[in-house]
Every structure is written in C-alpha cells, then in structure tokens.
Design a protein around this motif. Structure first.
Motif, PDB file in Angstrom:
ATOM      1  N   VAL A 251      27.643  29.617  28.805  1.00 47.63           N
ATOM      2  CA  VAL A 251      26.495  30.386  29.269  1.00 47.63           C
ATOM      3  C   VAL A 251      25.282  29.478  29.182  1.00 47.63           C
ATOM      4  O   VAL A 251      25.065  28.812  28.162  1.00 47.63           O
ATOM      5  N   THR A 252      24.473  29.408  30.247  1.00 48.45           N
ATOM      6  CA  THR A 252      23.364  28.457  30.287  1.00 48.45           C
ATOM      7  C   THR A 252      22.053  29.144  30.663  1.00 48.45           C
ATOM      8  O   THR A 252      22.043  30.201  31.296  1.00 48.45           O
ATOM      9  N   ARG A 253      20.978  28.482  30.270  1.00 50.12           N
ATOM     10  CA  ARG A 253      19.642  28.878  30.715  1.00 50.12           C
ATOM     11  C   ARG A 253      18.738  27.662  30.695  1.00 50.12           C
ATOM     12  O   ARG A 253      18.830  26.833  29.805  1.00 50.12           O
ATOM     13  N   ALA A 274      18.160  33.621  24.710  1.00 48.62           N
ATOM     14  CA  ALA A 274      17.210  34.728  24.852  1.00 48.62           C
ATOM     15  C   ALA A 274      15.887  34.402  24.169  1.00 48.62           C
ATOM     16  O   ALA A 274      14.811  34.755  24.670  1.00 48.62           O
ATOM     17  N   ALA A 275      15.954  33.717  23.020  1.00 43.66           N
ATOM     18  CA  ALA A 275      14.722  33.307  22.347  1.00 43.66           C
ATOM     19  C   ALA A 275      13.931  32.336  23.206  1.00 43.66           C
ATOM     20  O   ALA A 275      12.698  32.437  23.320  1.00 43.66           O
ATOM     21  N   LEU A 276      14.608  31.394  23.825  1.00 49.78           N
ATOM     22  CA  LEU A 276      13.933  30.438  24.709  1.00 49.78           C
ATOM     23  C   LEU A 276      13.294  31.154  25.894  1.00 49.78           C
ATOM     24  O   LEU A 276      12.196  30.786  26.342  1.00 49.78           O
ATOM     25  N   ALA A 277      13.962  32.186  26.415  1.00 49.79           N
ATOM     26  CA  ALA A 277      13.409  32.942  27.542  1.00 49.79           C
ATOM     27  C   ALA A 277      12.111  33.637  27.145  1.00 49.79           C
ATOM     28  O   ALA A 277      11.147  33.678  27.922  1.00 49.79           O
ATOM     29  N   LEU A 302      12.762  35.660  16.984  1.00 49.14           N
ATOM     30  CA  LEU A 302      14.114  35.647  16.443  1.00 49.14           C
ATOM     31  C   LEU A 302      14.554  37.035  15.993  1.00 49.14           C
ATOM     32  O   LEU A 302      15.719  37.420  16.175  1.00 49.14           O
ATOM     33  N   LYS A 303      13.664  37.793  15.403  1.00 50.49           N
ATOM     34  CA  LYS A 303      14.017  39.154  15.008  1.00 50.49           C
ATOM     35  C   LYS A 303      14.467  39.976  16.214  1.00 50.49           C
ATOM     36  O   LYS A 303      15.425  40.756  16.140  1.00 50.49           O
ATOM     37  N   LEU A 304      13.783  39.806  17.332  1.00 50.33           N
ATOM     38  CA  LEU A 304      14.115  40.576  18.528  1.00 50.33           C
ATOM     39  C   LEU A 304      15.472  40.192  19.096  1.00 50.33           C
ATOM     40  O   LEU A 304      16.288  41.062  19.433  1.00 50.33           O
ATOM     41  N   VAL A 305      15.736  38.889  19.199  1.00 50.00           N
ATOM     42  CA  VAL A 305      17.005  38.472  19.818  1.00 50.00           C
ATOM     43  C   VAL A 305      18.181  38.719  18.887  1.00 50.00           C
ATOM     44  O   VAL A 305      19.305  38.989  19.348  1.00 50.00           O
ATOM     45  N   LEU A 306      17.958  38.649  17.573  1.00 50.88           N
ATOM     46  CA  LEU A 306      19.051  38.927  16.644  1.00 50.88           C
ATOM     47  C   LEU A 306      19.310  40.432  16.536  1.00 50.88           C
ATOM     48  O   LEU A 306      20.448  40.838  16.257  1.00 50.88           O
ATOM     49  N   ALA A 330      12.838  39.430  29.166  1.00 46.91           N
ATOM     50  CA  ALA A 330      12.112  38.590  28.208  1.00 46.91           C
ATOM     51  C   ALA A 330      10.640  38.989  28.150  1.00 46.91           C
ATOM     52  O   ALA A 330      10.038  39.040  27.067  1.00 46.91           O
ATOM     53  N   ALA A 331      10.055  39.290  29.300  1.00 48.96           N
ATOM     54  CA  ALA A 331       8.646  39.707  29.326  1.00 48.96           C
ATOM     55  C   ALA A 331       8.455  41.026  28.593  1.00 48.96           C
ATOM     56  O   ALA A 331       7.473  41.215  27.858  1.00 48.96           O
ATOM     57  N   GLU A 332       9.393  41.937  28.780  1.00 49.18           N
ATOM     58  CA  GLU A 332       9.325  43.218  28.082  1.00 49.18           C
ATOM     59  C   GLU A 332       9.413  43.031  26.566  1.00 49.18           C
ATOM     60  O   GLU A 332       8.641  43.634  25.811  1.00 49.18           O
ATOM     61  N   ARG A 333      10.305  42.179  26.131  1.00 51.58           N
ATOM     62  CA  ARG A 333      10.488  41.953  24.698  1.00 51.58           C
ATOM     63  C   ARG A 333       9.291  41.211  24.106  1.00 51.58           C
ATOM     64  O   ARG A 333       8.910  41.429  22.959  1.00 51.58           O
ATOM     65  N   ARG A 334       8.689  40.345  24.902  1.00 50.61           N
ATOM     66  CA  ARG A 334       7.556  39.549  24.435  1.00 50.61           C
ATOM     67  C   ARG A 334       6.378  40.440  24.038  1.00 50.61           C
ATOM     68  O   ARG A 334       5.614  40.097  23.130  1.00 50.61           O
TER      69      ARG A 334
END
Length: 578
Positions: A251-253, A274-277, A302-306, A330-334
């Motif tokens: 899986v790549t990004r 996901a953290a990088l995004a 990190l808390k969000l992606v974990l 990612a924008a929503e989580r940010r």
C-alpha cells in the motif's frame, strides 16, 4: 550497505555481499543470525514482514508476508472455556502459526542466488560454536530465571546453568539443538534437482516434518501463561502444514515527492500513510519533531490514525483504505487537532463505525507478570528489549527492509527437541465479537511489524524500520519528517530525540491505554517538555537515549552511491558497507 539491530547480523549481511551474494541472500543469512544473537527479541518460531524492490523492477514495492494465522483450534469458544477475556501475553495458547522461517526461505528461493547451505552456514556456526552473550540478552534471561525455574523447566534447561543461575554478559552461549534442525533442513533438499527445488524441499520439511510434530506434541502439555494459570496450546501439526508465506502488493502514498510503501491493513503500516496525509499540507514549522508545536501536532495526528487503526484495521476485514488515505478524509481529521492534548479515542466515520473493544487502563491489570506482552519499551521508557530490524541494499539496486519478531525466549517455553519457542502474536486479537481484529481460525493477527520502503522517480531509494511494537511507525514518522521535510541526514534523524504517544489501546497484553500519554526523551529539552505539559500532555520522561531503534539503507541511482545508518541506543545496532 547493510544495517541492523545487531552488529553480528550486519557483519553477516555484509560478508554475503562482499562474496557476491545479492541483498536477498544477505538478508536471509543475517536473519538466521538474529535468531541466535537476539533471542530475547525474535526467534525461528516467530513472524516477520518485509518490503522489497528488485533491480529488474525497481519501482514496484512488494511485501513479503511472514505473519502466520490463528490455528484451527484458536476459537472464541475455546478461549471462553479457558476463562479468558484476553489472549494471554505469554504461553503457547497465544501462538499464531510460525511464519518467519518459511518466509525467509521463500525470499531465498524466489529472489536469492545462493544455496541454502551457504546462506545458513553463518547461523549454523554460531549455533554450534556459540557466541558471547550480549548484556541485553543476559538481563532478559536473569529477569526470567525465577519464572523458568518455577514454571518453564525446558526454558530453564535451555538458558540457565545446571545450578539454576543465569549466564553472565560475555559468556559463550550455543544452541546445538537448533544447529541440528538447520542441518536437517539443508539435508531435506539434497535430492532435489535445482537450487529452488532444494529450498522448497527445506520449506516442506519445516512445515510437515519433525519441527511440526515436535511443536504439536509439546504444546499439548499445560504450562503457565500470562494470566497466572496453566493452559495447553492449540496449535497442531496440521496448522503448520497448511501455511506458506507469500508475496503481496504494498500500500503506497506520496508525500512531498517521495512514495512511501507499507504493508496492507492486516498490519499497522497504513496508519503511517494516514499520518503523512494529515500532515502533508501543514506548515513545515508544525512538522518539526524538535519543537513543542511540532511534537504536539505530530502526537495529536498519531492519536487520530491509531484510533482508526483500532476501529478499522484487521485481516479479512472490509478496511476502507482508499477512504482512510484520501485527501478529503485527511482534511476532516486534521480539523480535530486543537491547541490542547486530546484524552479521547476518536476514530473517524469512514463509511460507518465498527464496534470498538472495551477500553482498559493499566490500573486494571497487575504489573510484573513474567514474560508478558512484547519485549519492548515500557510506558516510562524503561527498556525490556525490542523486536529486530534489518535493511540491505546491493550494488545492483536490490533492496529490502525487514522486521522479524516473535518467538522471543520469554514468550513461551522452549521446545526441547528444537531449541526455540513459539511466538505469541495472537495477543493482538480481541476475544470480543465484531471487531476487525477479533480472533478467528485462519485469520492473521493485526501485526505491529511495519517496515518501510521509499521510492522516488519510479525507483526504490530507501529502506527503513524499527523495533518497538506500537511505537514502530511513530518513530519512523519522526525519521521521515526530519529527512524528507527537515533535510536531515539519516544518521542525524536516527540520533535526534524521539517521542511517542500511548493514548490508544496497546496491541500487546494486557491491551491497555493511557489517555493523553506522551513518552519523551529528556534531550527534547526542558522548555519543550514544560510547554507540552502546559498543553495537557501527560508526559513520561524516558531518559536521554532510550526511544527509537531505527536503521536504514538507501541509494542514489543517479550518483551511483549507497548509504546506511543505525541506532546508537543500546550500543548494539550497526551499519556497514563498501
């Protein structure tokens, strides 16, 4: 170039490269040495994941899958009958099907050039003749000695002196029993017609021969587990016969001009992507792991992606990877990253919300039970051990990043006829119905093993990884931000102060979490630490040089150069090359 968590493994890999072997020959030879020189961190009965790219197809990252599944007898009904609400952190009942040995042999068969006998000669010599025991291994044996004497007599016979005392650092320790098993694997292929056939015969011997029978026979005897009671294991010879390692797409990004490749969501790898995004469009000042702003932003990410890892990731689960890695998500989580540290578990709604397991805090479980969980970093930063990692790149451009683990000496009793023990990866599954990582026969546990491959302009340019359980991708994220954004050299990034969050359910027994928890190296600085505490982070100071176990290799295809770097913490990692 070669880099690993132990100098003897690095030296082995480099020796193979110097003698004309390719990166895959070198990695396999080094891996079997790691079984012997870091037995408190990995073993033949454990598991691994790796990511590789070949000189023939340098732009296609491939995952080597060496994570065995749950045995056929590992059912929720059986564990309930044993009176368990969690899979124990030690003991053979927690054993997944061993995957590491078959995976290494598969890599050699399909991508290597050397004969199995030549690749294994390094490990056979060390197993038969012995090597000086490192201080870390000696500490692990000493800490387990009372438990061995009381509950695991086969481990006492393997690791302790006849009078019951543990070996001292520097003492020569051998494992002739395992050397004999390796000789048997080589002999199994003696009649095959070609190199690949000889290795396939060794794989079949491992899966269906004496090893499988010895495991089956031994685990039927109840023995002490992490819950303080005796249980028998459920793994059987048929489980080993049914498993073969395999290759899978990565899986790549993309992140700021570099493609980052990870395993699928049966591991934790996509959480790093996901953290990088989330972090990519932010100002560089918020991506600096050396400042209070940077640490806060990275930790909250990190808390969000974990949290999403817990809610969504698992084998055979309908994981919405495309959604989790998308710009919109990612924008929503940010938007959830605020000025204060979060003490909530906040998975996102990526097409619904699967049920989460019951959250447990450390206060619910007694500490100090021998052999439990992964031998990794305590929440305070105290070092119990780690997993292992190795990276190799050769002159032709073959490159591999591998994280072997499991089957450490404190995980389950030594099988006397084999000289190794089984891993306990099933502790990463839940015994609650309906989660993406609920225990089920044939399902792989959601492993923490998460190597990384980097590509640029269609070519692999870097391999990196780290031991550390749930911290592996956290520490790798710091390295990527420092090198890809900050312009630091790989060695500078490895040496820099590290941190990680503990504000999510841990993957290892007893599966607890510490809301708002943040573990930092003291070198981060008093001003930075004070500001993090002011923002609500519950900071544990881990000392100056305690967190992070990274190693890395890389290449510059245009310049024709290679590089490597290794971790100075614990004074055991090593990088070498020519």
């Amino acid at each position: 170039m070669s880099a690993s968590t132990h100098w003897l493994a690095t030296g082995t890999a480099q020796s193979v490269l110097e003698r004309g072997g390719n990166a895959f020959d070198a990695a396999v030879a080094a891996a079997f040495v790691l079984h012997l020189v870091e037995p408190h961190l990995n073993g033949p009965g454990g598991d691994l994941t790796a990511i590789l790219a070949t000189a023939e197809d340098p732009g296609t990252p491939v995952v080597l899958m060496g994570q065995g599944p749950a045995p056929a007898g590992a059912t929720l009904t059986h564990f309930a009958a044993e009176g368990l609400d969690l899979v124990p952190g030690s003991g053979a009942l927690a054993a997944a099907v061993p995957g590491a040995t078959d995976a290494w042999l598969l890599l050699l068969e399909t991508h290597g050039t050397w004969e199995l006998r030549d690749v294994l000669t390094y490990a056979v010599d060390i197993a038969r003749d012995g090597h000086p025991l490192s201080a870390g291994v000696a500490r692990s044996i000493a800490s387990m000695a009372p438990f061995f004497r009381a509950h695991w007599p086969t481990s006492a016979a393997r690791w302790l002196h006849p009078d019951g005392t543990p070996p001292e650092p520097g003492e020569r320790v051998a494992n002739p029993t395992w050397a004999a098993v390796l000789d048997e694997l080589v002999a199994a292929g003696a009649g095959a017609g070609d190199r690949a056939g000889r290795i396939r015969a060794a794989r079949d011997a491992w899966a269906t021969g004496r090893v499988a029978q010895e495991i089956d026979r031994f685990v039927r005897e109840p023995h002490r587990h992490a819950d303080g009671r005796d249980h028998a294991g459920v793994i059987r010879a048929e489980d080993l016969a049914a498993f073969r390692a395999s290759f899978e797409p990565a899986v790549t990004r993309d992140f700021r001009g570099t493609t980052v490749a990870k395993t699928g969501p049966w591991g934790q790898g996509p959480a790093l992507l996901a953290a990088l995004a989330i972090l990519e469009p932010l100002d560089d000042a918020l991506l600096d792991p050396s400042t209070a702003d940077g640490v806060h932003t990275i930790a909250e990410t990190l808390k969000l992606v974990l949290a999403d890892r817990e809610a969504w990731f698992g084998d055979d689960a309908p994981v919405p990877v495309d959604v989790l890695l998308s710009k919109d998500y990612a924008a929503e989580r940010r938007t959830l990253i605020g000025d204060r540290a979060s003490t909530e578990l906040r998975p996102g709604r990526a097409g619904g919300t699967p049920p989460l397991p019951r959250l447990r805090t450390a206060a619910e479980y007694a500490s100090g039970v021998a052999g439990v969980g992964e031998p990794t970093i305590e929440s305070t930063g105290d070092l119990r051990g780690d997993t292992c990692h190795l990276d190799v790149v050769d002159r032709w451009g073959n490159i591999v990043s591998a994280t072997p683990s499991g089957g450490w000496l404190q995980s389950s009793p030594t099988i006397p006829g084999l000289g190794f023990c089984l891993g306990t990866r099933l502790q990463m599954t839940w015994l609650e119905e309906g989660t993406p990582s609920t225990l089920a026969p044939g399902r792989r546990p959601r492993t923490t093993l998460t190597p990384t491959l980097l590509l640029r302009d269609g070519r692999a340019v870097g391999a990196l990884g780290s031991p550390g359980g749930d911290q592996q991708d956290q520490w790798q994220l710091l390295h990527l931000l420092r090198t890809l954004v900050g312009g630091w050299s790989p060695q500078e990034a490895i040496d820099a102060p590290a941190f990680h969050t503990t504000s999510f359910p841990g993957s290892f027994w007893p599966r607890t979490w510490e809301p708002g928890g943040l573990v930092v190296e003291d070198r981060l600085g008093e001003d930075v630490i004070a500001e993090l505490e002011r923002r609500g982070h519950r900071v544990d100071r881990a000392g100056d040089w305690t967190l992070g176990r990274l190693s890395t290799v890389g290449r510059d295809p245009a310049a024709g150069t290679v590089h490597a770097a290794a971790n100075p913490r614990a004074m055991q990692g090593y990088a070498a090359g020519r």
